[in-house]
Write an enzyme that holds these catalytic residues in place. Structure first.
Site, PDB file in Angstrom:
ATOM      1  N   CYS A   3       1.295 -32.470  19.723  1.00  0.00           N
ATOM      2  CA  CYS A   3       2.177 -31.356  20.056  1.00  0.00           C
ATOM      3  C   CYS A   3       1.850 -30.883  21.466  1.00  0.00           C
ATOM      4  O   CYS A   3       0.893 -30.143  21.683  1.00  0.00           O
ATOM      5  CB  CYS A   3       2.001 -30.210  19.058  1.00  0.00           C
ATOM      6  SG  CYS A   3       3.159 -28.850  19.324  1.00  0.00           S
ATOM      7  N   GLU A  22       9.707 -33.348  20.210  1.00  0.00           N
ATOM      8  CA  GLU A  22       9.067 -34.632  19.960  1.00  0.00           C
ATOM      9  C   GLU A  22      10.065 -35.729  20.285  1.00  0.00           C
ATOM     10  O   GLU A  22      11.285 -35.525  20.190  1.00  0.00           O
ATOM     11  CB  GLU A  22       8.602 -34.733  18.499  1.00  0.00           C
ATOM     12  CG  GLU A  22       7.677 -35.900  18.218  1.00  0.00           C
ATOM     13  CD  GLU A  22       6.473 -35.911  19.149  1.00  0.00           C
ATOM     14  OE1 GLU A  22       6.496 -36.733  20.098  1.00  0.00           O
ATOM     15  OE2 GLU A  22       5.548 -35.118  18.933  1.00  0.00           O
TER      16      GLU A  22
END
Length: 215
Positions: free
Chosen positions: A2, A105
């Site tokens: 992340c 993402e």
């Protein structure tokens, strides 16, 4: 992993959602795209000061570090190895909530990653939420204090396995009822996979794809 997040809510919304003071948020700026590699200051809540929101930098710098270069490698902390890694093992109980309303993402569409598709991951209705995090303080050679954090990651759930289809990791996004459990020092292993909450993934590359799913 992340490394790209977003925090677009106003500070008053943050204060209301987490029932905290916002006196330390004078320098807060909302961000549609926040790259951890730029080590930005983002809003967090620590177990040391649970009634206030503070601004800490991404990329945890351990107190023993000689310089800040280590932060390149501490943006995330794998929950499975927290007790083993030198950078993290002494600060496992330095708990924090890292506030956001989304993260990004990229799904590999080809085996070599030559084609990727970008997704925005949020809660339903793009609500505010908290990543599980750990934090510390570090003093530089001028004794200036630098506050920093790492986002805890775990094995990907069904949705994130489909999107983050290379390393199959995801940040630990805390359920509302578990935010205080994390801050108050509940065993970190209880937040490892299969711990997860409902997430919505929206393609940003092809609007026709819309939402990938809700898991």
């Amino acid at each position: 992993m992340c490394y790209q997040t977003k925090i677009t809510k106003q500070k008053e919304e943050i204060a209301e959602r987490f029932n905290v003071e916002i006196t330390a948020l004078n320098d807060y700026n909302s961000m549609e795209f926040c790259s951890a590699f730029e080590y930005p200051k983002t809003p967090i809540i620590t177990n040391e000061m649970p009634s206030k929101v503070q601004l800490f930098n991404s990329g945890l710098i351990p107190s023993w570090s000689n310089d800040n270069s280590i932060r390149n490698y501490t943006l995330n902390a794998r929950i499975e190895t927290l007790a083993e890694k030198k950078s993290f093992k002494d600060v496992i109980q330095n708990r924090c909530l890292i506030i956001a309303d989304g993260f990004y993402e990229w799904q590999w569409r080809t085996k070599n990653g030559s084609k990727k598709e970008k997704y925005l991951i949020t809660l339903p209705n793009q609500e505010l939420f908290a990543f599980a995090g750990i934090y510390t303080q570090w003093a530089d050679l001028n004794n200036e204090i630098y506050n920093s954090y790492s986002i805890i990651t775990t094995q990907a759930n069904e949705l994130m396995s489909e999107i983050h289809n290379t390393k199959q990791r995801m940040p630990v996004i805390l359920k509302n009822q578990d935010e205080q459990n994390w801050l108050q020092g509940k065993n970190y292993k209880d937040f490892a996979f299969p711990y997860s909450c409902n997430l919505v993934a929206t393609s940003l590359e092809n609007e026709n794809l819309g939402q990938l799913g809700l898991f």
